[in-house]
Design an enzyme around this catalytic site. Structure first.
Site, short mmCIF file in Angstrom:
data_model
loop_
_atom_site.label_atom_id
_atom_site.label_comp_id
_atom_site.label_asym_id
_atom_site.label_seq_id
_atom_site.Cartn_x
_atom_site.Cartn_y
_atom_site.Cartn_z
N ASP A 173 28.49 -33.10 13.89
CA ASP A 173 27.80 -33.06 12.60
C ASP A 173 27.33 -31.68 12.14
O ASP A 173 27.63 -31.24 11.06
CB ASP A 173 26.61 -34.02 12.62
CG ASP A 173 27.00 -35.44 12.99
OD1 ASP A 173 28.13 -35.64 13.49
OD2 ASP A 173 26.19 -36.35 12.79
N GLU A 397 22.27 -38.86 25.17
CA GLU A 397 23.28 -38.58 24.14
C GLU A 397 23.93 -37.22 24.40
O GLU A 397 25.14 -37.06 24.28
CB GLU A 397 22.62 -38.60 22.76
CG GLU A 397 23.59 -38.48 21.59
CD GLU A 397 22.89 -38.55 20.24
OE1 GLU A 397 21.63 -38.60 20.20
OE2 GLU A 397 23.60 -38.56 19.21
C1 GLC Z 1 26.29 -38.49 15.68
C2 GLC Z 1 27.42 -37.74 16.34
C3 GLC Z 1 28.72 -38.47 16.11
C4 GLC Z 1 28.58 -39.90 16.63
C5 GLC Z 1 27.35 -40.60 16.05
C6 GLC Z 1 27.04 -41.90 16.75
O1 GLC Z 1 26.44 -38.55 14.32
O2 GLC Z 1 27.51 -36.43 15.87
O3 GLC Z 1 29.79 -37.82 16.74
O4 GLC Z 1 29.72 -40.63 16.34
O5 GLC Z 1 26.22 -39.79 16.20
O6 GLC Z 1 26.88 -41.70 18.12
#
Ligand code: GLC
Length: 430
Positions: A173, A397
């Protein structure tokens, strides 16, 4: 492998399975409760990989629900909003895809962009694990996977490499790779909004307000164009060719080709995509930093960023001229590798999401690619770092690459999944 007792490994395997069950919402898996309460595209494909370690039937179901959300035009959205949750922003109403012509009637509420196309890669791995149990299910998925790749090639690959229309499409992101391109987005006219992510997680581990305003502006921009890919490609100020999308699709096309052979289907069209992506990947090579990089398609500028996506060429199936020296430099700079951004860069931030932290799923793809290419020591380093992080710090995460601090959400689906599929001493890399 670093030292881990068999008992500890068994304990962690059990915890990983518990997390997948915990995040199972009946047919689909959320990345983690609270922060991400819906079905995300590439998270879901990784979840299938994790389930395959102990429940193949559930693994297929995950891929089936993911592909059931496919739009009529072939796009598989990055979020499927199965059950509305006020704890997440931006929800279905902000995306406004309901009447998008590309979507088609009767489909689950969703976002209007996609995410790295890893589904075919995991479909192939799960099928290979048990061809008998998987034959009928993969045959039903095959045309959808082909349509998904065809959509990517038509809607995002105009430069040869695969472009993102929004930073969220890369799955990375707030990576510094997009900074220059994001500076070209003037976030005027963004409707007032309240972020929800910073209510779940410490704001210093999340994107900034400047980023968020632009994320929402780009959502409004797509919505105003009815999520018409051609209009967005032509008019958006933001268009960046991305190594994550390019190499994951390249790999997914190779795996789809193998599936085609197994099913007795023609693979000619798929081979054409692979050739185009191989040529496109060359446009992402940045000699100044000696690795793959993102390219702003509006200015032609490479971003100058060494990221974990810079090392996905091996996973993509490339062998010649890969950035092994740069990888060694990054290994030396980051005790826990592979960081999402170069620790030597002034933009590096060890806890801020994609601007430094280590992500298990990226490590899995980098590590498997290295092993396949015969770079055994490098592959072992990536796997050992990942195993050590999870064993010492849990199924977070993401993690700080200097001291391993766990960050973002906890009990995280894809961290548990890559543990079971790859990082655990008991994993049989599928
Ligand atoms: C965030 C991450 C993305 C992922 C999402 C859900 O947006 O950057 O890669 O898919 O979270 O985990």
């Amino acid at each position: 492998m670093f030292d881990m007792t068999p008992e500890r490994a068994i304990e962690l395997d059990a915890e990983a399975r518990r997390i997948l069950r915990l995040n199972d919402r009946g047919g689909y898996t959320v990345p983690t409760a609270g922060l991400y309460p819906y079905q995300w595209n590439w998270d879901s494909a990784f979840a299938a990989y994790g389930f395959a370690a102990f429940d193949i039937d559930r693994a297929w179901t995950e891929l089936e629900t993911l592909m059931a959300g496919q739009w009529e035009n072939g796009m598989v959205p990055h979020i499927q909003f199965h059950v509305a949750d006020p704890g997440y922003f931006p929800g279905a109403d902000v995306w406004g895809t309901e009447d998008a012509p590309g979507k088609g009637a009767g489909r689950v509420a969703s976002s209007g962009i996609s995410q790295p196309a890893v589904a075919a890669s995991f479909a192939w791995r799960i099928y290979r694990k048990d061809p008998g149990a998987g034959a009928a299910r993969v045959r039903a998925l095959f045309p959808r996977l082909v349509a998904f790749h065809r959509w990517f090639m038509a809607a995002r690959a105009e430069s040869g490499a695969v472009a993102i229309s929004h930073p969220w499409e890369a799955g990375r992101d707030n990576a510094p790779d997009w900074d220059e391109a994001m500076a070209g987005v003037v976030p005027e006219g963004v409707a007032p909004y309240t972020r929800r992510d910073t209510g779940h997680v410490d704001p210093k581990m999340r994107p900034t307000k400047e980023d968020y305003d632009r994320y929402i502006w780009l959502v409004q921009f797509g919505r105003e164009r009815g999520w018409d890919d051609a209009a967005i490609a032509a008019e958006s100020p933001f268009r960046v060719a991305d190594p994550t999308l390019t190499f994951t699709l390249m790999r997914a096309c190779r795996d789809l080709g193998l599936l085609a052979e197994a099913l007795g289907e023609d693979r000619g069209e798929i081979d054409g995509w692979i050739a185009r992506l191989e040529a496109g990947a060359e446009t992402l090579w940045n000699p100044e930093i000696a690795c793959y990089d993102a390219r702003n398609l509006r200015t032609g500028q490479l971003s100058g960023c060494v990221s974990n996506a810079s090392f996905l060429g091996w996973w993509g199936g490339l062998r010649d001229g890969q950035p092994v020296d740069t990888l060694h430099r990054i290994f030396d700079a980051a005790p826990y590798s592979v960081p999402s951004h170069d620790p030597a860069s002034p933009k590096f931030e060890g806890l801020r999401y994609w601007r430094g932290p280590v992500w298990g799923i990226m490590n899995m793809m980098v590590g498997v690619g290295l092993a396949e290419a015969g770079l055994i020591e490098e592959a072992a380093r990536v796997r050992a770092d990942t195993a050590r992080l999870i064993s010492e710090r849990g199924f977070a995460e993401y993690f700080d690459p200097h001291d391993g601090t766990p960050a973002g959400g906890g009990t995280f689906t894809w961290t548990a999944a890559i543990w079971l599929g790859w990082a655990s001493p008991n994993a049989e890399e599928l």
